[in-house]
Design a protein around this motif. Sequence first.
Motif, PDB file in Angstrom:
ATOM      1  N   SER A 285       0.858  -1.184   0.000  1.00 40.53           N
ATOM      2  CA  SER A 285       0.000   0.000   0.000  1.00 40.53           C
ATOM      3  C   SER A 285       0.890   1.229   0.000  1.00 40.53           C
ATOM      4  O   SER A 285       1.892   1.277   0.723  1.00 40.53           O
ATOM      5  CB  SER A 285      -0.899   0.009   1.233  1.00 40.53           C
ATOM      6  OG  SER A 285      -1.792  -1.079   1.214  1.00 40.53           O
TER       7      SER A 285
ATOM      8  N   GLU B 201      -4.161  11.485  -3.647  1.00 41.81           N
ATOM      9  CA  GLU B 201      -4.301  10.188  -4.309  1.00 41.81           C
ATOM     10  C   GLU B 201      -3.548  10.187  -5.635  1.00 41.81           C
ATOM     11  O   GLU B 201      -2.838   9.231  -5.963  1.00 41.81           O
ATOM     12  CB  GLU B 201      -5.777   9.874  -4.536  1.00 41.81           C
ATOM     13  CG  GLU B 201      -6.051   8.620  -5.354  1.00 41.81           C
ATOM     14  CD  GLU B 201      -5.703   7.327  -4.638  1.00 41.81           C
ATOM     15  OE1 GLU B 201      -5.764   6.260  -5.282  1.00 41.81           O
ATOM     16  OE2 GLU B 201      -5.370   7.363  -3.436  1.00 41.81           O
TER      17      GLU B 201
ATOM     18  N   THR C  89      -6.959   1.461  -6.916  1.00 39.26           N
ATOM     19  CA  THR C  89      -7.497   2.269  -5.840  1.00 39.26           C
ATOM     20  C   THR C  89      -8.623   1.490  -5.180  1.00 39.26           C
ATOM     21  O   THR C  89      -9.579   1.079  -5.837  1.00 39.26           O
ATOM     22  CB  THR C  89      -8.001   3.629  -6.358  1.00 39.26           C
ATOM     23  OG1 THR C  89      -8.773   4.270  -5.335  1.00 39.26           O
ATOM     24  CG2 THR C  89      -8.858   3.487  -7.604  1.00 39.26           C
TER      25      THR C  89
ATOM     26  N   ALA D 188       0.994   5.813  -0.537  1.00 39.21           N
ATOM     27  CA  ALA D 188       0.239   7.057  -0.414  1.00 39.21           C
ATOM     28  C   ALA D 188       1.018   8.185  -1.071  1.00 39.21           C
ATOM     29  O   ALA D 188       2.108   7.976  -1.606  1.00 39.21           O
ATOM     30  CB  ALA D 188      -0.046   7.355   1.053  1.00 39.21           C
TER      31      ALA D 188
ATOM     32  N   THR E 218      -3.886   1.807  -3.391  1.00 40.09           N
ATOM     33  CA  THR E 218      -4.010   3.177  -2.902  1.00 40.09           C
ATOM     34  C   THR E 218      -5.456   3.399  -2.482  1.00 40.09           C
ATOM     35  O   THR E 218      -6.272   2.489  -2.549  1.00 40.09           O
ATOM     36  CB  THR E 218      -3.623   4.178  -4.001  1.00 40.09           C
ATOM     37  OG1 THR E 218      -4.591   4.094  -5.066  1.00 40.09           O
ATOM     38  CG2 THR E 218      -2.251   3.879  -4.577  1.00 40.09           C
TER      39      THR E 218
ATOM     40  N   ALA F  22       0.041   9.621  -5.185  1.00 35.86           N
ATOM     41  CA  ALA F  22       0.406   8.217  -4.977  1.00 35.86           C
ATOM     42  C   ALA F  22       0.718   7.528  -6.300  1.00 35.86           C
ATOM     43  O   ALA F  22       1.555   6.617  -6.361  1.00 35.86           O
ATOM     44  CB  ALA F  22      -0.713   7.476  -4.245  1.00 35.86           C
TER      45      ALA F  22
END
Length: 760
Positions: free
Chosen positions: A246, A308, A325, A248, A288, A311
């Motif tokens: 994951s 977002e 996402t 960010a 994300t 990311a």
Amino acid sequence: MYASTIDSHRYTFPDLTTLLAKATPLRSGDQLAGIAAESGEERVAAQYALADLPLATFLSETVVPYEADEVTRLIVDSHDKAAFAPIAHLTVGGLRDWLLSDAATTEKLTALAPGVTPEMAAAVAKISGLQDLMVMAAKCSVVTRFRSTIGLPGRLAVRLQPNHPTDDPRGIAASILDGLLLGAGDAVIGINPATDSPVRAHQLLDMLDEIREKLAIPTQSCVLAHVTTTLELIRRRAPVDLVFQSIAGTQAANRSFGIDLALLGEARAAALALGRGTIGDNVMYFETGQGSALSAGAHHGVDQQTLEARAYAVARAFAPLLVNTVVGFIGPEYLYDGKQITRAGLEDHFCGKLMGVPMGVDVCYTNHAEADQDDMDALLALLVAAGVSYVMGVPGADDVMLGYQSTSFHDALAMRDLFGRRPAPEFEAWLARQGLMDAQHRIRPRELPARFQALLPQATAPLSPPPLVGEGYARSAREGESQQAHEQAASPSPPSPASAFALRASADKSGGGSAGAVPWPSLRQLTPARIGLARAGASLATAPALDFRLAHARARDAVQAPLDAARLGADLAPLGLPVLAVASAAEDRAHYLMRPDLGRRLAPDAAAMLAPHAGAYDVAFVVADGLSARAVQTHAAPVLAAVLPQLAGWRIAPLVVVRHGRVAVGDAVAAALGAHCVAILIGERPGLSAPDSMGAYLTWQPGAQTTDAERNCISNIRPGGIGYADAGHKLAHLLRAMRARQISGVRLKDETEQRLLEDP
């Protein structure tokens, strides 16, 4: 300073960060952060100002300081000026118009991608409607390869997500069988592990690799463990295809995940060195989701949609095979309802594709959000029309380990039929060889292919095949099962090494043996996942569709059920410790759901109640209702009864019950009591199969700056998941390891099964 005037009213915005935030279509996360526009007119005024902004502005003004943030440095230092040159003269509005024009061809957009910064992409999204986002994204093509080819025009791949609440390999295999029969798995067969045990992750990787090789499936597998765990597994020579993590859009948010760019680079290099790809070398898989930086307190005042997009700059730097996402995964405090989730999904997809990122979307929601499956049906159809590379395939749309709803194998099948989308070419050819496609090239399984007999666990007793429904695949209507019985059914305990999943030796690579019906009744004993559901064409039959609605209604009800603190206190009293009842700063359930910051803090009078009990404690145990009061009401006392006897000699603080508490409220309790570490038992969000799942979060030396990367988690504690004795054993083991090593989180792994991972 940026400004625009509407009917003689002049709106001003002091900097780029403010302008982007005020121009963002309404969402609850920006309201929570206090950065949203104060009126609809102010929002449109900001959009006017943003539309007139030259794109070159984004190259001279940053939203997060260059000196303080490595993601900003990555964006600035890697910007391709030559690729940017064709649009360098445009404004944000001008770029939107060009992207919608016939001049913006797929070839030109591919060449442009390295020149688009995330802030540029986010800005265009903010002034675009849903139709615009779809039209622009549909022109973008991002193709990646490992063993299958993802992202080709006219194709829709599916991640097969066979999660299990205890990582039971037999139950996972049953879900994989269900997904493969319905054409899922060409993007990846990816398991979210229920624990952070390297041993279990290694076992699951071995099983996935065995399945892939035995059935000769042209796909890739992944256990979605933390990148540090995957690096250790690579060192242990585990069969790692893809490295998952994951990510960010800020350095601080990534730090809360326990990562930085250097670590991601190390992991990619390690995976590339394995050389396991057959047609490509895209070895990374990133997830994300809007709101992650805000949730970590690492947003720098930037709106969640812009973060977002940032990311995706992180993802782009590591040439991933897959990025998705998880659009509605966190909760209503960031994306309140189906309308906000729908917009966020289309924004994310557009921004990622424009930046050259291979985008998929986990079309999903939780049971405490104002959303349902109708919202997901709409978003899924819009995304497929917009050319999304892949979506999730979860048995029955219900993830029984993570406790959220996503898209099902049937949903993906229906979208392929409706829009004429085909699987990845290598996987499509494999499906045809298995006899799973009809004369119209639709995926319509009528029986279990001979080779697939290998996926039936050895321990499964032969039973009569189930009655056929519709076109011949899956169970008949209800089969006498009630939803209540389904919820209460306990899953089997994780198998010992000797009884772990093994493919049937009789099913060789030549596909010998005979085809037959799938023994779904026996396979359903291995997992609470909704496998083998009756079909009508590509869609669910009526009975399982209504079963889903009933379970969703019950899960929604469970979110609102109040905690009976008095009864819980009485249940905890026999443990022999004082029991203190306090509240968080969230005044009621509505505040709790929409203001996570309040749920992380104690009410003003709580400190005074705890102060007389302060001391020098080794550990404080906290019980909080979280999203399921029923979970802690039922499971907290027996779990504590299992763990406390294993901590002989420990100085244990009074037990503290917190109403409307979130995980971080345990940090405040530990500080007030003077405890070196804290273990908070908290109700997890109710899922369709488990409205009473409890989690345990453990932290060494918790404080105001503690991040999620510094916590260890044991999830799915309940009779149908991790049982009381096993949970008590894991809690005691982790607490002893924390005290001995004075660490917690990603640096401290669950080693309760370490004997299985010793070097040969």
